[in-house]
Design an enzyme around this catalytic site. Structure first.
Site, PDB file in Angstrom:
ATOM      1  N   GLY A 185       0.803  -1.225   0.000  1.00 54.57           N
ATOM      2  CA  GLY A 185       0.000   0.000   0.000  1.00 54.57           C
ATOM      3  C   GLY A 185       0.829   1.265   0.000  1.00 54.57           C
ATOM      4  O   GLY A 185       0.595   2.165   0.797  1.00 54.57           O
TER       5      GLY A 185
ATOM      6  N   GLY B 118      -1.116   7.598   1.766  1.00 51.09           N
ATOM      7  CA  GLY B 118      -1.101   7.645   3.229  1.00 51.09           C
ATOM      8  C   GLY B 118       0.195   7.227   3.893  1.00 51.09           C
ATOM      9  O   GLY B 118       1.298   7.629   3.496  1.00 51.09           O
TER      10      GLY B 118
ATOM     11  N   GLY C 186       1.681   4.339   4.039  1.00 47.50           N
ATOM     12  CA  GLY C 186       2.559   3.473   3.250  1.00 47.50           C
ATOM     13  C   GLY C 186       3.479   4.279   2.359  1.00 47.50           C
ATOM     14  O   GLY C 186       4.645   3.924   2.164  1.00 47.50           O
TER      15      GLY C 186
ATOM     16  N   LEU D  84      -4.600  -7.156  -2.744  1.00 46.72           N
ATOM     17  CA  LEU D  84      -4.746  -8.095  -1.621  1.00 46.72           C
ATOM     18  C   LEU D  84      -6.060  -8.880  -1.643  1.00 46.72           C
ATOM     19  O   LEU D  84      -6.157  -9.926  -1.001  1.00 46.72           O
ATOM     20  CB  LEU D  84      -4.610  -7.342  -0.293  1.00 46.72           C
TER      21      LEU D  84
ATOM     22  N   ASN E   7       1.163  -2.899   5.467  1.00 41.16           N
ATOM     23  CA  ASN E   7       0.592  -1.587   5.776  1.00 41.16           C
ATOM     24  C   ASN E   7      -0.788  -1.356   5.146  1.00 41.16           C
ATOM     25  O   ASN E   7      -1.617  -0.655   5.706  1.00 41.16           O
ATOM     26  CB  ASN E   7       1.585  -0.517   5.279  1.00 41.16           C
TER      27      ASN E   7
ATOM     28  N   THR F 135      -9.172  -8.461   2.767  1.00 40.74           N
ATOM     29  CA  THR F 135      -8.101  -7.547   2.341  1.00 40.74           C
ATOM     30  C   THR F 135      -7.052  -7.395   3.442  1.00 40.74           C
ATOM     31  O   THR F 135      -5.849  -7.564   3.205  1.00 40.74           O
ATOM     32  CB  THR F 135      -8.703  -6.155   2.035  1.00 40.74           C
TER      33      THR F 135
ATOM     34  N   SER G  18      -4.622  -1.749  14.663  1.00 42.91           N
ATOM     35  CA  SER G  18      -5.246  -0.462  15.002  1.00 42.91           C
ATOM     36  C   SER G  18      -5.794  -0.572  16.412  1.00 42.91           C
ATOM     37  O   SER G  18      -6.142  -1.673  16.860  1.00 42.91           O
ATOM     38  CB  SER G  18      -6.404  -0.190  14.037  1.00 42.91           C
TER      39      SER G  18
ATOM     40  N   TYR H  66     -23.270  -7.961  10.373  1.00 39.98           N
ATOM     41  CA  TYR H  66     -22.225  -7.127   9.781  1.00 39.98           C
ATOM     42  C   TYR H  66     -22.297  -5.733  10.383  1.00 39.98           C
ATOM     43  O   TYR H  66     -23.369  -5.174  10.559  1.00 39.98           O
ATOM     44  CB  TYR H  66     -22.359  -7.027   8.248  1.00 39.98           C
TER      45      TYR H  66
HETATM   46  N1  LIG Z   1      -5.189   6.416   9.259  1.00 33.09           N
HETATM   47  C1  LIG Z   1      -5.506   5.994  10.471  1.00 33.09           C
HETATM   48  O1  LIG Z   1      -6.016   6.764  11.304  1.00 33.09           O
HETATM   49  C2  LIG Z   1      -5.224   4.579  10.890  1.00 33.09           C
HETATM   50  C3  LIG Z   1      -5.525   4.203  12.211  1.00 33.09           C
HETATM   51  C4  LIG Z   1      -5.292   2.888  12.599  1.00 33.09           C
HETATM   52  C5  LIG Z   1      -4.767   1.987  11.696  1.00 33.09           C
HETATM   53  N2  LIG Z   1      -4.504   2.381  10.415  1.00 33.09           N
HETATM   54  C6  LIG Z   1      -3.977   1.380   9.483  1.00 33.09           C
HETATM   55  O2  LIG Z   1      -2.879   1.925   8.790  1.00 33.09           O
HETATM   56  C7  LIG Z   1      -2.771   1.340   7.493  1.00 33.09           C
HETATM   57  C8  LIG Z   1      -2.535   2.417   6.452  1.00 33.09           C
HETATM   58  O3  LIG Z   1      -3.682   3.233   6.395  1.00 33.09           O
HETATM   59  P1  LIG Z   1      -3.698   4.699   5.790  1.00 33.09           P
HETATM   60  O4  LIG Z   1      -4.297   5.560   6.829  1.00 33.09           O
HETATM   61  O5  LIG Z   1      -2.396   5.047   5.207  1.00 33.09           O
HETATM   62  O6  LIG Z   1      -4.813   4.494   4.648  1.00 33.09           O
HETATM   63  P2  LIG Z   1      -4.866   4.918   3.101  1.00 33.09           P
HETATM   64  O7  LIG Z   1      -4.313   6.275   2.905  1.00 33.09           O
HETATM   65  O8  LIG Z   1      -6.256   4.646   2.680  1.00 33.09           O
HETATM   66  O9  LIG Z   1      -3.869   3.877   2.432  1.00 33.09           O
HETATM   67  C9  LIG Z   1      -4.208   2.515   2.399  1.00 33.09           C
HETATM   68  C10 LIG Z   1      -3.370   1.811   1.359  1.00 33.09           C
HETATM   69  O10 LIG Z   1      -3.829   0.453   1.278  1.00 33.09           O
HETATM   70  C11 LIG Z   1      -4.098   0.170  -0.079  1.00 33.09           C
HETATM   71  N3  LIG Z   1      -5.132  -0.848  -0.263  1.00 33.09           N
HETATM   72  C12 LIG Z   1      -6.427  -0.808   0.087  1.00 33.09           C
HETATM   73  N4  LIG Z   1      -7.052  -1.921  -0.327  1.00 33.09           N
HETATM   74  C13 LIG Z   1      -6.131  -2.673  -0.968  1.00 33.09           C
HETATM   75  C14 LIG Z   1      -6.157  -3.914  -1.631  1.00 33.09           C
HETATM   76  N5  LIG Z   1      -7.294  -4.619  -1.776  1.00 33.09           N
HETATM   77  N6  LIG Z   1      -5.024  -4.394  -2.165  1.00 33.09           N
HETATM   78  C15 LIG Z   1      -3.869  -3.699  -2.069  1.00 33.09           C
HETATM   79  N7  LIG Z   1      -3.767  -2.512  -1.463  1.00 33.09           N
HETATM   80  C16 LIG Z   1      -4.898  -1.993  -0.925  1.00 33.09           C
HETATM   81  C17 LIG Z   1      -4.575   1.505  -0.671  1.00 33.09           C
HETATM   82  O11 LIG Z   1      -4.558   1.454  -2.089  1.00 33.09           O
HETATM   83  P3  LIG Z   1      -5.634   2.335  -2.935  1.00 33.09           P
HETATM   84  O12 LIG Z   1      -5.219   3.760  -2.748  1.00 33.09           O
HETATM   85  O13 LIG Z   1      -5.427   1.832  -4.342  1.00 33.09           O
HETATM   86  O14 LIG Z   1      -6.987   2.035  -2.382  1.00 33.09           O
HETATM   87  C18 LIG Z   1      -3.526   2.414  -0.052  1.00 33.09           C
HETATM   88  O15 LIG Z   1      -2.319   2.308  -0.737  1.00 33.09           O
HETATM   89  C19 LIG Z   1      -4.054   0.517   7.290  1.00 33.09           C
HETATM   90  O16 LIG Z   1      -3.758  -0.846   7.493  1.00 33.09           O
HETATM   91  C20 LIG Z   1      -4.969   1.012   8.389  1.00 33.09           C
HETATM   92  O17 LIG Z   1      -5.886   0.037   8.820  1.00 33.09           O
HETATM   93  C21 LIG Z   1      -4.697   3.653   9.997  1.00 33.09           C
END
Ligand SMILES: NC(=O)c1ccc[n+]([C@@H]2O[C@H](COP(=O)([O-])OP(=O)(O)OC[C@H]3O[C@@H](n4cnc5c(N)ncnc54)[C@H](OP(=O)(O)O)[C@@H]3O)[C@@H](O)[C@H]2O)c1
Length: 306
Positions: free
Chosen positions: A39, A43, A45, A87, A113, A134, A161, A183
């Site tokens: 990812g 964000g 990643g 994924l 990530n 995912t 998280s 759900y």
């Molecule tokens: N942000 C928060 O407040 C927070 C809090 C707790 C935990 N987290 C965790 O931190 C991690 C990163 O989150 P983020 O905040 O950076 O979110 P983000 O900006 O939405 O980035 C998520 C990344 O995951 C990719 N992704 C989503 N679905 C996918 C799939 N089916 N196959 C491959 N890649 C996929 C997205 O690709 P696309 O752009 O193509 O969709 C994007 O590159 C996540 O695991 C999230 O659960 C985040």
């Protein structure tokens, strides 16, 4: 605790809530190391990709498509290898695993990530609720497929998280993995993030007797694309109050990058980190029977996938 204290307080690691990914790697050379991050096009990643490459690591950056991975890698300085890894598509995950093997890449870090959050309606992949598929199943396939590529001191880092606490009371609903009985957007996100945590713990147990480690991370609460599926109430709450307590993306990427790279964490395994320090998770995240069952059920599920 005042907001000033929250933002500036440091834990035993010397880092805390306000630390950034650049700060936690300052002075560190990652030259000669190869790290896979999922990812990387958005964000946390993308910031992890940028900072790991900045410190000299060769970073295998994955995204849903090769185009997205390429664009992300081209946007940062350093040695990067873009690969596709969707994924929710087993064929794509397997192809990614095969490509890493074909290139003979030995991985010092696998940083899981990528993720999706709080889908308003039940969606599925291969008959399984989509967040679970995912966030957990896709990464389970990727990591177990790449275990043979991990170096002797290789690290696996799972993005969990604090929302893992929203998982159902019984932990993982093995009789409802398709979401047909019940759900809930946050409930099922929580379940998938508890699964990420249990997977790290079980992997850590399976690494016993080696120098390999597996840990899980809560990155903080950060405004990223992750919130794109949230309902109107949650979106409004975040935009009203977010400015007070949301981390920036560089701060949000700090904990995963710290756990992936810090020399101080050599041999530290089976832990849950937040704000770059060991943190407390829900008690059943330490339930070894639950974690073992999740591993076995995941293995069976994966074996039946096309
Ligand atoms: N942000 C928060 O407040 C927070 C809090 C707790 C935990 N987290 C965790 O931190 C991690 C990163 O989150 P983020 O905040 O950076 O979110 P983000 O900006 O939405 O980035 C998520 C990344 O995951 C990719 N992704 C989503 N679905 C996918 C799939 N089916 N196959 C491959 N890649 C996929 C997205 O690709 P696309 O752009 O193509 O969709 C994007 O590159 C996540 O695991 C999230 O659960 C985040």
């Amino acid at each position: 605790m005042s907001l000033y204290e929250l933002f500036t307080k440091k834990g035993p690691s010397g880092f805390g809530y306000g630390s950034t990914a650049e700060q936690v790697t300052e002075g560190l050379s990652l030259a000669g190391k190869t790290m896979l991050v999922t990812g990387v096009n958005a964000g946390l990643g993308h910031e992890a990709l940028r900072v790991l490459a900045l410190r000299g690591a060769r970073v295998v950056g994955t995204a849903r498509t090769l185009e997205k991975a390429r664009a992300a890698c081209e946007a940062v300085q350093g040695d990067t290898i873009p690969l596709a890894c969707e994924l929710s598509d087993p064929a794509s995950v397997r192809a990614c695993v095969e490509e890493v093997k074909r290139r003979g890449l030995q991985l010092d870090v696998i940083l899981c990530n990528a993720g999706i959050m709080a889908l308003p309606k039940l969606e599925k992949a291969h008959g399984i609720e989509l967040q679970f598929f995912t966030n957990h199943i896709g990464h389970f396939m990727l990591v177990t497929g790449l275990l043979g590529q991990l170096t002797e001191t290789g690290r696996v880092v799972m993005l969990s998280s604090s929302a893992h606490t929203m998982a159902p009371k019984e932990g993982i609903e093995f009789d409802n993995l398709d979401g047909a009985k019940r759900y809930g957007d946050w409930r099922n996100y929580g379940q998938s993030k508890l699964a990420n945590l249990l997977f790290a713990k079980e992997l850590s147990r399976r690494f016993a007797g080696t120098k390999k480690t597996a840990n899980a991370v809560h990155p903080g609460v950060i405004s990223t694309n992750l919130g794109r599926h949230m309902n109107a109430f949650m979106t409004a709450t975040f935009s009203l109050f977010g400015w007070i307590a949301l981390k920036s993306i560089p701060q949000g990427a700090a904990t995963e990058v710290y756990v992936a790279t810090s020399p101080a964490l050599a041999g530290v395994t089976g832990q849950y980190f937040a704000d770059c320090n060991v943190a407390k998770s829900r008690p059943d995240a330490d339930d070894a029977e639950l974690a073992k069952k999740l591993w076995e059920v995941s293995e069976k599920l994966v074996a039946a996938l096309p």
